[in-house]
Scaffold this motif. Structure first.
Motif, PDB file in Angstrom:
ATOM      1  N   GLY A 152       8.196   4.792  -6.060  1.00 11.40           N
ATOM      2  CA  GLY A 152       6.854   4.253  -5.971  1.00 11.40           C
ATOM      3  C   GLY A 152       6.103   4.647  -4.724  1.00 11.40           C
ATOM      4  N   VAL A 153       6.844   4.987  -3.637  1.00 12.93           N
ATOM      5  CA  VAL A 153       6.169   5.200  -2.354  1.00 12.93           C
ATOM      6  C   VAL A 153       6.516   6.552  -1.732  1.00 12.93           C
ATOM      7  CG1 VAL A 153       5.754   4.263  -0.044  1.00 12.93           C
ATOM      8  CG2 VAL A 153       6.204   2.695  -1.949  1.00 12.93           C
ATOM      9  N   THR A 154       7.771   6.757  -1.345  1.00  8.25           N
ATOM     10  CA  THR A 154       8.093   7.904  -0.484  1.00  8.25           C
ATOM     11  C   THR A 154       8.170   9.239  -1.219  1.00  8.25           C
ATOM     12  OG1 THR A 154      10.493   7.551  -0.674  1.00  8.25           O
ATOM     13  CG2 THR A 154       9.349   6.391   1.095  1.00  8.25           C
ATOM     14  N   LEU A 155       8.795   9.263  -2.401  1.00 11.81           N
ATOM     15  CA  LEU A 155       8.945  10.541  -3.106  1.00 11.81           C
ATOM     16  C   LEU A 155       7.601  11.123  -3.542  1.00 11.81           C
ATOM     17  CD1 LEU A 155      11.160  12.508  -3.882  1.00 11.81           C
ATOM     18  CD2 LEU A 155      11.333  11.360  -6.104  1.00 11.81           C
ATOM     19  N   PRO A 156       6.673  10.308  -4.074  1.00 10.17           N
ATOM     20  CA  PRO A 156       5.351  10.879  -4.413  1.00 10.17           C
ATOM     21  C   PRO A 156       4.617  11.453  -3.202  1.00 10.17           C
ATOM     22  CG  PRO A 156       5.649   8.752  -5.490  1.00 10.17           C
ATOM     23  CD  PRO A 156       6.778   8.906  -4.511  1.00 10.17           C
ATOM     24  N   LYS A 157       4.879  10.895  -2.009  1.00 13.12           N
ATOM     25  CA  LYS A 157       4.227  11.378  -0.789  1.00 13.12           C
ATOM     26  C   LYS A 157       4.997  12.527  -0.133  1.00 13.12           C
ATOM     27  CE  LYS A 157       0.982   8.207  -0.794  1.00 13.12           C
ATOM     28  NZ  LYS A 157      -0.439   8.528  -0.937  1.00 13.12           N
TER      29      LYS A 157
END
Length: 634
Positions: free
Chosen positions: A390-395
């Motif tokens: 939800g947070v780190t991998l997409p960024k």
């Protein structure tokens, strides 16, 4: 009685290809783990975009739908609606082939996943007991300590019996046959200890592969590992696998009238001697080889091992391959009494959590923050999938920072040679796992806290320095609600607003036609929700399509299956192609008559071109009147 996950469950079942495409379904801490006949039938992109689903992964021969912390509740509803509890037997003869690596991960996760919750729980009790003894709250000689220690140590001691059950489920053999074989291994182990018997022969003395002989079976020596079978892993798994083949043979031969008792009897009569004479000795030798090999790599350079495992652990979690490390830790605990391997990855979840905390401080994006805060809380307790997906991998960059910080933490842990002494809980609940429960020494735990602190500080600082919202995220809150508002859809009905997932029609409930809401009307009148052109009005009067002046395309479908009435109870007030004004009456319908006919009056209001908008803002589970703001388009 309806469950709040009913809609989500139906979406999942439909988009994994339906019940007929499912071979089996299990779950772990955060994921539904499907085995599908044909993964090409699954609508992966629809599932990924569905609210309530974090992401979808394909790994180890499994189609994994990542849900989050509430996966047990979703699993229960999916299983109930889909009736998947019976599928293991129905699909027993499935010819689906997996490569060796996929098969191994599938077997390991299938056998160990059901036990890990209770194994962690009992380990946590043991860790807490060690802390209480260290701080002189309890005495290790007292009844309170002894009673709680029986369950904390008993589960791991009798692990072969527990694994006998889960392995029997995995290999589709009589569950009690698996329990009986695990019981036999432990009975032999415990009886020898109680009798304090002396070996009549010893093989491989002076090595890590010692085997003792206490008795013979038909003149054949019964070899037992020096450490016994207590807490062992590999012997029972291989024994149950072998029993599954034997049972299958007897089922073909034994008449149905005596199968209930004769098949288990004949299976155990053959499997038990083979377990002690062949499977057990070979498995215990294999266990020793694994222990020597893994610890040889660790001893070569614990720092390098820490960097390698620490950096890769979150990647392994993404693909579900972390299950391959769990048996190694259990083997170490059963043979050495401690495990250095899982210790090396313990900082990874804390590094991931620290990165998310930094993003919470830095981001101005409300939506991202609303995802990051619960992901941070979940990460504290060791469940990092919401943070990763939800947070780190997409960024991207924050994910790499978490891997770097975890590698540094792993190097510190390896350099300090911190060992785990139990399979404890995840996250903060796992910290007491590094107390030596035999000596009540908390030094390892204190060093682990130091390593975690360093890893988290590095992760937090690097993220604070490098993180920037994407250009889309940098819009101020007021810009998001005013400057980028593309239009407001007013309520065309008076009634109760519901989630679209509550509509008993998959074309609407899974948002395949577009996002939106539903209303259960309390009055029989439909008005225009905005200024625009009436592009479609069905001859039956049960549905209309409007293109608003600001570009939104709206579909309103009055009730479910009301098309069958061929216009009965519906009165059209306007013609197709006309320009309509907000609040103008479009259709009148006899609400009470429709209800008497047995029709569901839940009415979807769909933005069919919702993919063209950044987001739709609306509220549900409240009452609304004609013309009140229903949906804001961004």
């Amino acid at each position: 009685m309806a469950n709040k996950y009913d809609g989500l469950a139906r979406i999942i079942i439909q988009n994994v290809g339906g019940k007929s495409n499912v071979i089996s379904l299990t779950h772990c801490v955060t994921r539904l783990r499907f085995k599908l006949k044909d993964e090409n039938k699954a609508n992966t992109e629809i599932l990924k975009k569905t609210d309530g689903i974090v992401t979808v992964m394909k790994s180890g021969g499994q189609y994994q739908v990542v849900i989050g912390n509430h996966v047990p509740d979703v699993f229960e509803v999916v299983n109930k609606i889909g009736g998947f509890s019976s599928l293991e037997n129905e699909n027993n003869d499935s010819k689906e082939k997996m490569n060796f690596g996929s098969s191994l991960i599938d077997i390991i996760s299938g056998i160990f996943a059901p036990t890990l919750g209770v194994l962690a729980a009992t380990g946590m009790i043991k860790g807490i007991l060690a802390l209480l003894v260290y701080f002189n709250v309890l005495s290790s000689d007292g009844g309170t300590y002894q009673l709680l220690y029986t369950v904390s140590d008993g589960f791991f001691h009798y692990l072969p019996i527990m694994l006998g059950y889960s392995a029997a489920k995995k290999f589709k053999v009589n569950l009690f046959t698996g329990l009986a074989l695990g019981g036999a291994l432990m009975y032999m182990d415990d009886v020898l200890k109680l009798a304090s018997m002396t070996p009549i022969a010893t093989y491989f003395a002076g090595t890590d592969f010692v085997q003792n002989v206490y008795a013979k079976f038909l003149g054949i020596p019964i070899l037992l590992p020096a450490s016994g079978y207590a807490s062992s892993v590999i012997p029972i798994i291989l024994a149950v696998w072998m029993a599954s083949k034997i049972e299958k043979m007897w089922k073909k031969i034994v008449p149905d009238v005596v199968k209930t008792f004769l098949v288990p009897m004949l299976t155990l009569a053959i499997a038990t001697p083979l377990t002690f004479l062949i499977i057990g000795p070979i498995a215990s030798l294999l266990t020793s080889v694994i222990t020597v090999a893994t610890n040889g790599i660790y001893n070569f350079s614990p720092i390098i091992a820490g960097v390698f495992l620490g950096a890769l652990w979150q990647v392994l979690v993404i693909f579900g391959l972390h299950w391959g490390v769990v048996p190694i830790a259990m083997v170490n605990l059963s043979t050495l009494g401690y495990d250095p391997i899982l210790s090396l990855i313990f900082a990874a979840s804390f590094a991931q959590t620290a990165v998310v905390l930094a993003i919470i401080f830095k981001t101005k994006d409300k939506k991202l923050k609303s995802i990051a805060i619960p992901a941070f809380i979940s990460g504290i307790f060791g469940v990092t999938e919401p943070a990763i997906y939800g947070v780190t991998l997409p960024k991207k960059k924050p994910f790499f920072i978490s891997c770097i910080a975890a590698a540094i933490g792993g190097a510190i842990i390896g350099g300090l040679k911190i060992n785990g002494y139990i399979i404890g809980g995840l996250g903060v609940f796992g910290i007491p796992s590094y107390i030596n429960d035999k000596t009540n020494d908390i030094t390892g735990m204190l060093w682990m806290l130091f390593a975690l602190a360093i890893s988290m500080i590095i992760a937090f600082i690097l993220t604070m320095i490098t993180y920037k919202d994407d250009k889309e995220d940098e819009l101020k809150d007021e810009d998001k609600t005013v400057g980028v508002t593309k239009g407001i859809i007013a309520s065309p009905l008076k009634g109760d607003i519901k989630e679209l997932s509550e509509v008993n029609d998959e074309a609407f409930s899974n948002s395949a036609l577009g996002k939106g809401v539903a209303i259960i009307p309390s009055e029989g009148k439909l008005i225009s929700p905005a200024d625009g052109v009436l592009k479609t009005i069905f001859p039956t009067g049960h549905a209309v399509g409007i293109k608003t002046d600001f570009g939104a395309e709206i579909l309103i479908h009055i009730g479910m299956d009301t098309v069958k009435l061929n216009g009965k109870y519906f009165t059209k007030k306007i013609k197709q192609g006309e320009h309509v004004k907000k609040g103008q009456v479009l259709i009148e319908f006899d609400l009470e008559a429709l209800k008497r006919e047995g029709y569901s009056m839940i009415t979807p209001i769909i933005i069919t071109n919702s993919s063209e908008y950044l987001d739709l803002i609306y509220e549900t589970n409240k009452k609304i009147d004609f013309g009140e703001n229903l949906i804001t388009l961004l």
